[in-house]
Design a protein around this motif. Structure first.
Motif, PDB file in Angstrom:
ATOM      1  N   GLU A  57     -40.010  -4.862 -23.773  1.00  0.00           N
ATOM      2  CA  GLU A  57     -39.106  -5.417 -23.038  1.00  0.00           C
ATOM      3  C   GLU A  57     -39.637  -5.829 -21.774  1.00  0.00           C
ATOM      4  O   GLU A  57     -39.788  -4.573 -20.789  1.00  0.00           O
TER       5      GLU A  57
ATOM      6  N   ASP B 126     -30.119  -8.750 -13.034  1.00  0.00           N
ATOM      7  CA  ASP B 126     -31.524  -8.565 -13.369  1.00  0.00           C
ATOM      8  C   ASP B 126     -31.451  -9.041 -15.031  1.00  0.00           C
ATOM      9  O   ASP B 126     -30.416  -9.673 -15.574  1.00  0.00           O
ATOM     10  N   PHE B 127     -32.513  -8.984 -15.819  1.00  0.00           N
ATOM     11  CA  PHE B 127     -32.316  -9.483 -17.148  1.00  0.00           C
ATOM     12  C   PHE B 127     -33.673  -8.962 -17.827  1.00  0.00           C
ATOM     13  O   PHE B 127     -34.601  -8.461 -17.129  1.00  0.00           O
ATOM     14  N   LYS B 128     -33.563  -9.065 -19.224  1.00  0.00           N
ATOM     15  CA  LYS B 128     -34.765  -8.743 -19.927  1.00  0.00           C
ATOM     16  C   LYS B 128     -35.062 -10.066 -20.956  1.00  0.00           C
ATOM     17  O   LYS B 128     -34.298 -10.623 -21.261  1.00  0.00           O
TER      18      LYS B 128
ATOM     19  N   ALA C  92     -29.423  -1.799 -10.416  1.00  0.00           N
ATOM     20  CA  ALA C  92     -28.448  -1.427 -11.211  1.00  0.00           C
ATOM     21  C   ALA C  92     -29.060  -0.858 -12.226  1.00  0.00           C
ATOM     22  O   ALA C  92     -30.194  -0.700 -12.469  1.00  0.00           O
ATOM     23  N   GLY C  93     -27.895  -0.322 -13.204  1.00  0.00           N
ATOM     24  CA  GLY C  93     -28.138   0.269 -14.416  1.00  0.00           C
ATOM     25  C   GLY C  93     -29.430   1.399 -14.224  1.00  0.00           C
ATOM     26  O   GLY C  93     -29.220   2.119 -13.298  1.00  0.00           O
ATOM     27  N   SER C  94     -30.233   1.149 -15.069  1.00  0.00           N
ATOM     28  CA  SER C  94     -31.208   2.584 -15.198  1.00  0.00           C
ATOM     29  C   SER C  94     -32.097   2.716 -13.979  1.00  0.00           C
ATOM     30  O   SER C  94     -32.523   3.666 -13.393  1.00  0.00           O
TER      31      SER C  94
ATOM     32  N   ARG D   9     -20.676  -1.979 -22.421  1.00  0.00           N
ATOM     33  CA  ARG D   9     -21.129  -0.951 -22.525  1.00  0.00           C
ATOM     34  C   ARG D   9     -20.176   0.092 -21.527  1.00  0.00           C
ATOM     35  O   ARG D   9     -20.030   1.224 -22.012  1.00  0.00           O
TER      36      ARG D   9
ATOM     37  N   ASP E 265     -25.894 -11.004 -23.024  1.00  0.00           N
ATOM     38  CA  ASP E 265     -26.221  -9.870 -23.904  1.00  0.00           C
ATOM     39  C   ASP E 265     -27.426  -9.002 -23.239  1.00  0.00           C
ATOM     40  O   ASP E 265     -27.688  -7.865 -23.059  1.00  0.00           O
ATOM     41  N   SER E 266     -28.300  -9.746 -22.386  1.00  0.00           N
ATOM     42  CA  SER E 266     -29.456  -9.448 -21.998  1.00  0.00           C
ATOM     43  C   SER E 266     -29.935  -9.702 -20.419  1.00  0.00           C
ATOM     44  O   SER E 266     -30.926  -9.633 -19.973  1.00  0.00           O
ATOM     45  N   CYS E 267     -28.827  -9.802 -19.755  1.00  0.00           N
ATOM     46  CA  CYS E 267     -28.725 -10.377 -18.332  1.00  0.00           C
ATOM     47  C   CYS E 267     -27.811  -9.307 -17.712  1.00  0.00           C
ATOM     48  O   CYS E 267     -26.617  -9.165 -18.383  1.00  0.00           O
ATOM     49  N   ARG E 268     -27.835  -9.066 -16.410  1.00  0.00           N
ATOM     50  CA  ARG E 268     -26.604  -8.572 -15.706  1.00  0.00           C
ATOM     51  C   ARG E 268     -25.964  -9.689 -14.557  1.00  0.00           C
ATOM     52  O   ARG E 268     -27.016 -10.268 -14.030  1.00  0.00           O
TER      53      ARG E 268
ATOM     54  N   ILE F 231     -38.610  -6.560 -18.150  1.00  0.00           N
ATOM     55  CA  ILE F 231     -37.194  -6.727 -17.240  1.00  0.00           C
ATOM     56  C   ILE F 231     -37.687  -7.092 -16.001  1.00  0.00           C
ATOM     57  O   ILE F 231     -38.564  -6.476 -15.239  1.00  0.00           O
TER      58      ILE F 231
ATOM     59  N   ARG G 282     -36.041  -7.239 -12.284  1.00  0.00           N
ATOM     60  CA  ARG G 282     -34.645  -6.998 -11.389  1.00  0.00           C
ATOM     61  C   ARG G 282     -34.633  -7.667 -10.075  1.00  0.00           C
ATOM     62  O   ARG G 282     -35.846  -7.457  -9.130  1.00  0.00           O
TER      63      ARG G 282
ATOM     64  N   ASP H 220     -36.600   2.758 -26.293  1.00  0.00           N
ATOM     65  CA  ASP H 220     -37.675   2.050 -25.346  1.00  0.00           C
ATOM     66  C   ASP H 220     -37.742   2.643 -23.959  1.00  0.00           C
ATOM     67  O   ASP H 220     -37.402   2.087 -23.216  1.00  0.00           O
TER      68      ASP H 220
HETATM   69  P1  TMP Z   1     -31.263  -1.360 -17.849  1.00  0.00           P
HETATM   70  O1  TMP Z   1     -30.872  -1.282 -16.261  1.00  0.00           O
HETATM   71  O2  TMP Z   1     -30.606  -0.622 -18.624  1.00  0.00           O
HETATM   72  O3  TMP Z   1     -32.806  -0.721 -17.873  1.00  0.00           O
HETATM   73  O4  TMP Z   1     -31.194  -2.970 -18.291  1.00  0.00           O
HETATM   74  C1  TMP Z   1     -31.980  -3.653 -17.338  1.00  0.00           C
HETATM   75  C2  TMP Z   1     -31.740  -5.204 -17.956  1.00  0.00           C
HETATM   76  O5  TMP Z   1     -32.019  -5.324 -19.383  1.00  0.00           O
HETATM   77  C3  TMP Z   1     -30.465  -5.579 -18.152  1.00  0.00           C
HETATM   78  O6  TMP Z   1     -30.072  -6.931 -17.763  1.00  0.00           O
HETATM   79  C4  TMP Z   1     -29.876  -5.316 -19.543  1.00  0.00           C
HETATM   80  C5  TMP Z   1     -31.105  -5.519 -20.242  1.00  0.00           C
HETATM   81  N1  TMP Z   1     -31.095  -5.068 -21.499  1.00  0.00           N
HETATM   82  C6  TMP Z   1     -31.415  -5.367 -22.467  1.00  0.00           C
HETATM   83  O7  TMP Z   1     -31.396  -6.446 -22.666  1.00  0.00           O
HETATM   84  N2  TMP Z   1     -31.485  -4.492 -23.943  1.00  0.00           N
HETATM   85  C7  TMP Z   1     -31.485  -3.212 -23.680  1.00  0.00           C
HETATM   86  O8  TMP Z   1     -31.852  -2.444 -24.521  1.00  0.00           O
HETATM   87  C8  TMP Z   1     -31.470  -2.595 -22.256  1.00  0.00           C
HETATM   88  C9  TMP Z   1     -31.246  -1.089 -22.199  1.00  0.00           C
HETATM   89  C10 TMP Z   1     -31.203  -3.371 -21.247  1.00  0.00           C
END
Ligand code: TMP
Length: 253
Positions: free
Chosen positions: A90, A175-177, A98-100, A219, A200-203, A92, A94, A129
């Motif tokens: 994945e 951020d995004f993945k 944010a998030g993790s 979430r 689903d895969s961005c903030r 990512i 940023r 992951d």
């Molecule tokens: P995180 O801050 O939870 O690590 O997420 C970073 C970015 O990745 C956020 O935009 C959400 C995205 N993401 C996914 O698309 N799939 C995932 O399983 C996770 C954990 C995050």
């Protein structure tokens, strides 16, 4: 009529054999999961929105010369894509903490980062992951140093495109993945953007109000997810406000 063959089923999408060799049909489900599927729900209309939004972003990327797997949308929930060999990472990107990352470093969510920061997680649900350093990726043969250089260049181009696109409609790309796939043209291997690009895969945060317009709504139980994604689509002109969306999904071609 013969049933088409399912190639793979993930948490939010299903892949079917495509009509020609080297193609697949990607079906967007309404299922939402978080925290490695500990939290689950079916959210009516999510798949339709993500199919449309991923089409929109990937078409834009293809048009500026960032190669993606997207070929064309087939219907409300399905798109034709190139079959790729997914790199098990994945990727990512940023722009703001944010998030993790905010949690790991004790940063306040929304803190601007000194520059876009790219990190990699090993795509493995059983392990949740885990974040991995580049050295693991190369040592375990998931990608070469050259692949990683190419992946970083692709990710930064996606970031610039997506940030600009979102800025234009008053949304901050926090951020995004993305996921990257390999395709071969004869002996020549290329890396292309695969999977999906969607809320689903961005903030995505409203620049004025800070309102979250992405999967964090699900979430973190912040409200109605379909409403948030519909707002993103509406601002981008992907689904007109008067398309009747909001109840049963209807599409305007
Ligand atoms: P995180 O801050 O939870 O690590 O997420 C970073 C970015 O990745 C956020 O935009 C959400 C995205 N993401 C996914 O698309 N799939 C995932 O399983 C996770 C954990 C995050």
């Amino acid at each position: 009529m013969a049933r088409r063959k399912k190639v793979y089923e993930g948490k939010a999408k299903i892949l079917y054999e495509g009509p020609e060799p080297g193609t697949l049909v990607q079906y967007f489900k309404d299922d939402a999961t978080a925290f490695n599927a500990e939290k689950k729900a079916t959210i009516e209309g999510k798949g339709v929105l993500n199919n449309r939004l991923s089409e929109f972003f990937m078409t834009g990327l293809n048009n500026i010369g960032v190669p993606t797997h997207f070929i064309r949308r087939i219907n409300m929930r399905e798109q034709l894509i190139r079959a790729v060999e997914i790199i098990p990472l994945e990727v990512i990107v940023r722009n703001f903490a944010a998030g993790s990352m905010a949690k790991r470093l004790g940063l306040e969510e929304g803190t601007q980062l000194p520059r876009p920061i790219i990190e990699f997680s090993y795509k493995n649900d059983d392990l949740g992951d885990p974040l991995v350093p580049e050295e693991y990726i190369i040592a375990f043969g998931w990608a070469s140093q050259q692949d990683l250089d190419d992946i970083v260049a692709l990710a930064l181009r996606v970031n610039d495109f997506m940030s600009g696109m979102m800025m234009g409609v008053g949304i901050r790309l926090v951020d995004f993945k993305i996921e990257i796939g390999r395709v071969w043209d004869g002996d020549f291997m290329r890396l292309i953007v695969a999977d999906e690009i969607s809320p689903d895969s961005c903030r995505l945060w409203d620049i004025e109000t800070g309102q979250k317009l992405d999967k964090d709504v699900f979430r973190r139980d912040l409200g109605n997810l379909t409403d948030a994604y519909t707002e993103v689509a509406r601002r981008l002109g992907v689904m007109p406000a008067n398309s009747g969306f909001g109840g049963k999904p209807t599409l305007v071609n």
